[in-house]
Design a protein around this motif. Structure first.
Motif, PDB file in Angstrom:
ATOM      1  N   ALA A  72       0.666  -1.459  -0.066  1.00 43.71           N
ATOM      2  CA  ALA A  72      -0.086  -0.304   0.318  1.00 43.71           C
ATOM      3  C   ALA A  72       1.109   1.581  -0.129  1.00 43.71           C
ATOM      4  N   THR A  73       0.233   2.463  -0.363  1.00 43.99           N
ATOM      5  CA  THR A  73       0.886   3.680  -0.221  1.00 43.99           C
ATOM      6  C   THR A  73       0.350   4.285   0.495  1.00 43.99           C
ATOM      7  N   VAL A  74       1.280   5.336   1.320  1.00 42.91           N
ATOM      8  CA  VAL A  74       0.167   6.045   2.181  1.00 42.91           C
ATOM      9  C   VAL A  74       0.642   7.140   1.807  1.00 42.91           C
ATOM     10  N   GLN A  75      -0.573   7.795   2.326  1.00 44.68           N
ATOM     11  CA  GLN A  75      -1.358   9.229   1.708  1.00 44.68           C
ATOM     12  C   GLN A  75      -1.198  10.173   2.809  1.00 44.68           C
ATOM     13  N   GLU A  76      -1.581  10.087   4.111  1.00 41.91           N
ATOM     14  CA  GLU A  76      -1.873  10.899   4.962  1.00 41.91           C
ATOM     15  C   GLU A  76      -0.702   9.707   6.321  1.00 41.91           C
ATOM     16  N   ARG A  77       0.176  10.887   7.234  1.00 37.87           N
ATOM     17  CA  ARG A  77       0.955   9.999   7.503  1.00 37.87           C
ATOM     18  C   ARG A  77       0.564   8.955   8.345  1.00 37.87           C
ATOM     19  N   VAL A  78       1.093   7.475   8.281  1.00 33.77           N
ATOM     20  CA  VAL A  78       0.856   7.477   9.870  1.00 33.77           C
ATOM     21  C   VAL A  78       1.578   6.102  10.426  1.00 33.77           C
ATOM     22  N   ASP A  79       1.208   6.835  11.387  1.00 32.25           N
ATOM     23  CA  ASP A  79       2.028   5.969  12.920  1.00 32.25           C
ATOM     24  C   ASP A  79       0.888   5.465  13.682  1.00 32.25           C
ATOM     25  N   GLN A  80       1.175   5.383  15.114  1.00 27.54           N
ATOM     26  CA  GLN A  80       0.479   4.815  16.370  1.00 27.54           C
ATOM     27  C   GLN A  80      -0.681   4.609  16.501  1.00 27.54           C
ATOM     28  N   HIS A  81      -1.287   6.313  16.141  1.00 28.51           N
ATOM     29  CA  HIS A  81      -2.889   6.615  16.183  1.00 28.51           C
ATOM     30  C   HIS A  81      -3.840   6.765  15.198  1.00 28.51           C
ATOM     31  N   GLY A  82      -2.902   6.738  14.257  1.00 27.85           N
ATOM     32  CA  GLY A  82      -3.786   6.523  13.063  1.00 27.85           C
ATOM     33  C   GLY A  82      -3.180   7.095  11.566  1.00 27.85           C
ATOM     34  N   GLY A  83      -4.029   6.631  10.537  1.00 31.84           N
ATOM     35  CA  GLY A  83      -3.387   7.645   8.872  1.00 31.84           C
ATOM     36  C   GLY A  83      -4.147   7.084   7.946  1.00 31.84           C
TER      37      GLY A  83
END
Length: 140
Positions: free
Chosen positions: A90-101
């Motif tokens: 998959a390609t990250v669209q919005e920053r992904v961290d432990q809280h979400g994205g």
């Protein structure tokens, strides 16, 4: 009419329910009838023709049938639904961290979280989907 012709007619007669019901056992019995026709063709008497029919039919049931059913059970495993998404890129669209994205997975935008709390993925990075929990993808 010679007895080998009768055995071939029996084989054809057993082939009809094979085609109609798609039960392979009828085909195995038809092969037994072909074996009996061969025995009749080489001059075996009626008793040996029936013995040949029984031996070939039973041995086919004992040997070939289990192999055929094992092959049918091992058909191609097609992953569908959530199972098909595990291991996908998959390609990250919005920053992904432990809280979400957000990620783009198979042309769709999904909510995502990192599998490890200390990791952060920025837009444009490629990630692997490890698991799907509800509508959220866990990525690594």
């Amino acid at each position: 009419m010679d007895s080998w012709v009768w055995w071939l007619l029996v084989a054809v007669g057993l082939g009809i329910p094979l085609v109609i019901t798609v039960l392979p056992e009828f085909g195995l019995f038809a092969l037994g009838a072909v074996g009996a026709a061969i025995a009749a063709g080489v001059g075996a008497d009626v008793v040996w023709q029936f013995v040949t029919f029984l031996v070939v039919s039973v041995s086919m049931l004992v040997v070939v049938r289990p192999i055929a059913y094992r092959k049918l059970d091992r058909g191609p495993q097609i992953r569908m639904g959530i199972e098909a998404l595990r291991g996908a890129r998959a390609t990250v669209q919005e920053r992904v961290d432990q809280h979400g994205g957000r990620i783009k997975l198979n042309g769709e935008v999904w909510s995502a979280r990192t599998l490890h709390p200390d990791r952060v993925y920025e837009p444009g990075q490629q990630v692997d989907v490890v698991e799907i929990q509800g509508a959220t993808a866990l990525v690594d």
